[in-house]
Motif scaffolding. Structure first.
Motif, PDB file in Angstrom:
ATOM      1  N   HIS A   1       0.817  -1.215   0.000  1.00  0.00           N
ATOM      2  CA  HIS A   1       0.000   0.000   0.000  1.00  0.00           C
ATOM      3  C   HIS A   1       0.853   1.269   0.000  1.00  0.00           C
ATOM      4  N   SER A   2       2.154   1.100  -0.153  1.00  0.00           N
ATOM      5  CA  SER A   2       3.050   2.256  -0.237  1.00  0.00           C
ATOM      6  C   SER A   2       2.845   2.984  -1.561  1.00  0.00           C
ATOM      7  N   LYS A   3       3.399   4.177  -1.662  1.00  0.00           N
ATOM      8  CA  LYS A   3       3.285   4.950  -2.903  1.00  0.00           C
ATOM      9  C   LYS A   3       3.901   4.189  -4.069  1.00  0.00           C
ATOM     10  N   LYS A   4       5.099   3.605  -3.878  1.00  0.00           N
ATOM     11  CA  LYS A   4       5.755   2.854  -4.951  1.00  0.00           C
ATOM     12  C   LYS A   4       4.945   1.615  -5.335  1.00  0.00           C
ATOM     13  N   GLY A   5       4.382   0.945  -4.337  1.00  0.00           N
ATOM     14  CA  GLY A   5       3.558  -0.231  -4.612  1.00  0.00           C
ATOM     15  C   GLY A   5       2.322   0.122  -5.426  1.00  0.00           C
ATOM     16  N   GLN A   6       1.686   1.215  -5.074  1.00  0.00           N
ATOM     17  CA  GLN A   6       0.482   1.630  -5.801  1.00  0.00           C
ATOM     18  C   GLN A   6       0.811   2.126  -7.200  1.00  0.00           C
ATOM     19  N   GLU A   7       1.977   2.756  -7.358  1.00  0.00           N
ATOM     20  CA  GLU A   7       2.410   3.177  -8.696  1.00  0.00           C
ATOM     21  C   GLU A   7       2.673   1.965  -9.584  1.00  0.00           C
ATOM     22  N   ALA A   8       3.309   0.932  -9.025  1.00  0.00           N
ATOM     23  CA  ALA A   8       3.577  -0.292  -9.779  1.00  0.00           C
ATOM     24  C   ALA A   8       2.263  -0.977 -10.159  1.00  0.00           C
ATOM     25  N   ARG A   9       1.322  -0.987  -9.236  1.00  0.00           N
ATOM     26  CA  ARG A   9       0.003  -1.576  -9.495  1.00  0.00           C
ATOM     27  C   ARG A   9      -0.676  -0.864 -10.664  1.00  0.00           C
ATOM     28  N   GLU A  10      -0.723   0.460 -10.620  1.00  0.00           N
ATOM     29  CA  GLU A  10      -1.373   1.230 -11.674  1.00  0.00           C
ATOM     30  C   GLU A  10      -0.657   1.077 -13.011  1.00  0.00           C
ATOM     31  N   ARG A  11       0.660   1.032 -12.978  1.00  0.00           N
ATOM     32  CA  ARG A  11       1.441   0.870 -14.213  1.00  0.00           C
ATOM     33  C   ARG A  11       1.092  -0.471 -14.881  1.00  0.00           C
ATOM     34  N   PHE A  12       1.043  -1.536 -14.093  1.00  0.00           N
ATOM     35  CA  PHE A  12       0.717  -2.840 -14.653  1.00  0.00           C
ATOM     36  C   PHE A  12      -0.718  -2.865 -15.168  1.00  0.00           C
ATOM     37  N   LEU A  13      -1.645  -2.383 -14.365  1.00  0.00           N
ATOM     38  CA  LEU A  13      -3.053  -2.415 -14.768  1.00  0.00           C
ATOM     39  C   LEU A  13      -3.334  -1.566 -16.001  1.00  0.00           C
ATOM     40  N   THR A  14      -2.626  -0.453 -16.147  1.00  0.00           N
ATOM     41  CA  THR A  14      -2.814   0.391 -17.328  1.00  0.00           C
ATOM     42  C   THR A  14      -2.491  -0.387 -18.595  1.00  0.00           C
ATOM     43  N   GLY A  15      -1.384  -1.128 -18.583  1.00  0.00           N
ATOM     44  CA  GLY A  15      -1.009  -1.915 -19.755  1.00  0.00           C
ATOM     45  C   GLY A  15      -1.889  -3.133 -19.979  1.00  0.00           C
ATOM     46  N   ALA A  16      -2.396  -3.708 -18.882  1.00  0.00           N
ATOM     47  CA  ALA A  16      -3.161  -4.949 -18.973  1.00  0.00           C
ATOM     48  C   ALA A  16      -4.667  -4.730 -19.098  1.00  0.00           C
ATOM     49  N   LYS A  17      -5.129  -3.520 -18.877  1.00  0.00           N
ATOM     50  CA  LYS A  17      -6.569  -3.248 -18.827  1.00  0.00           C
ATOM     51  C   LYS A  17      -7.351  -3.736 -20.051  1.00  0.00           C
ATOM     52  N   PRO A  18      -6.821  -3.611 -21.280  1.00  0.00           N
ATOM     53  CA  PRO A  18      -7.592  -4.094 -22.432  1.00  0.00           C
ATOM     54  C   PRO A  18      -7.878  -5.604 -22.385  1.00  0.00           C
ATOM     55  N   HIS A  19      -7.144  -6.344 -21.575  1.00  0.00           N
ATOM     56  CA  HIS A  19      -7.280  -7.794 -21.497  1.00  0.00           C
ATOM     57  C   HIS A  19      -8.006  -8.242 -20.231  1.00  0.00           C
ATOM     58  N   LEU A  20      -8.362  -7.303 -19.376  1.00  0.00           N
ATOM     59  CA  LEU A  20      -8.973  -7.627 -18.089  1.00  0.00           C
ATOM     60  C   LEU A  20     -10.370  -8.214 -18.276  1.00  0.00           C
ATOM     61  N   LEU A  21     -10.562  -9.417 -17.734  1.00  0.00           N
ATOM     62  CA  LEU A  21     -11.866 -10.077 -17.771  1.00  0.00           C
ATOM     63  C   LEU A  21     -12.669  -9.781 -16.512  1.00  0.00           C
ATOM     64  N   GLY A  22     -11.961  -9.602 -15.412  1.00  0.00           N
ATOM     65  CA  GLY A  22     -12.645  -9.341 -14.157  1.00  0.00           C
ATOM     66  C   GLY A  22     -11.708  -9.455 -12.982  1.00  0.00           C
ATOM     67  N   ILE A  23     -12.214  -9.051 -11.835  1.00  0.00           N
ATOM     68  CA  ILE A  23     -11.456  -9.123 -10.587  1.00  0.00           C
ATOM     69  C   ILE A  23     -12.347  -9.803  -9.558  1.00  0.00           C
ATOM     70  N   ASP A  24     -11.835 -10.883  -8.980  1.00  0.00           N
ATOM     71  CA  ASP A  24     -12.551 -11.599  -7.926  1.00  0.00           C
ATOM     72  C   ASP A  24     -11.780 -11.434  -6.623  1.00  0.00           C
ATOM     73  N   ASN A  25     -12.472 -11.244  -5.534  1.00  0.00           N
ATOM     74  CA  ASN A  25     -11.837 -11.230  -4.223  1.00  0.00           C
ATOM     75  C   ASN A  25     -11.832 -12.659  -3.703  1.00  0.00           C
ATOM     76  N   VAL A  26     -10.629 -13.199  -3.455  1.00  0.00           N
ATOM     77  CA  VAL A  26     -10.473 -14.613  -3.114  1.00  0.00           C
ATOM     78  C   VAL A  26      -9.641 -14.781  -1.845  1.00  0.00           C
ATOM     79  N   THR A  27      -9.751 -15.945  -1.256  1.00  0.00           N
ATOM     80  CA  THR A  27      -8.893 -16.303  -0.122  1.00  0.00           C
ATOM     81  C   THR A  27      -7.866 -17.350  -0.537  1.00  0.00           C
TER      82      THR A  27
END
Length: 134
Positions: A19-45
């Motif tokens: 949840h750090s700034k760098k972690g969230q930046e890395a998350r957004e960077r990856f999701l930006t590139g992958a978003k056209p392929h995103l089928l969905g997000i499930d919350n899992v255990t």
């Protein structure tokens, strides 16, 4: 990865970014590139190879395709899918939902569940595998 993409229908990655700034930046960077392929997000255990999480975590599901493969190929390898730089534990699924390829990156563990037809596929010869005794 190319073999898994040819045989698999979709893949998943676990969002364990800090949840750090760098972690969230890395998350957004990856999701930006992958978003056209995103089928969905499930919350899992749990997810392939996991022993379970404390609480739930987002499991991102992506359709397999050239653009996603290009993004995944930026990784140094299967075990490089680890936070804080990338989402974790890449898994590839067949269209019926069964796991073709699974991994637990921080444990440097990966496996393939192959059918008899897949074991005979000549493209598999390009993949370095060590068979596990049962």
């Amino acid at each position: 990865m190319n073999y898994s993409a040819a045989v698999g229908s979709y893949c998943s990655l676990v969002d364990q970014f800090p949840h750090s700034k760098k972690g969230q930046e890395a998350r957004e960077r990856f999701l930006t590139g992958a978003k056209p392929h995103l089928l969905g997000i499930d919350n899992v255990t749990t997810w392939p190879g996991s022993g379970g999480a404390k609480g739930t975590v987002p499991l991102w599901k992506f359709s397999m395709g050239a653009g996603l493969l290009d993004l995944l190929a930026q990784s140094k390898g299967l075990y490089h899918f680890q936070a804080p730089r990338l989402p974790e534990d890449l898994a590839v699924y067949r269209s019926d939902g069964s796991v073709l390829l699974g991994s637990v990156a921080h444990e440097h563990t990966g496996w393939m569940n192959l059918t008899a037809e897949e074991k005979a596929d000549p493209r598999l010869g390009l993949v370095e595998l060590r068979l596990k005794d049962r």
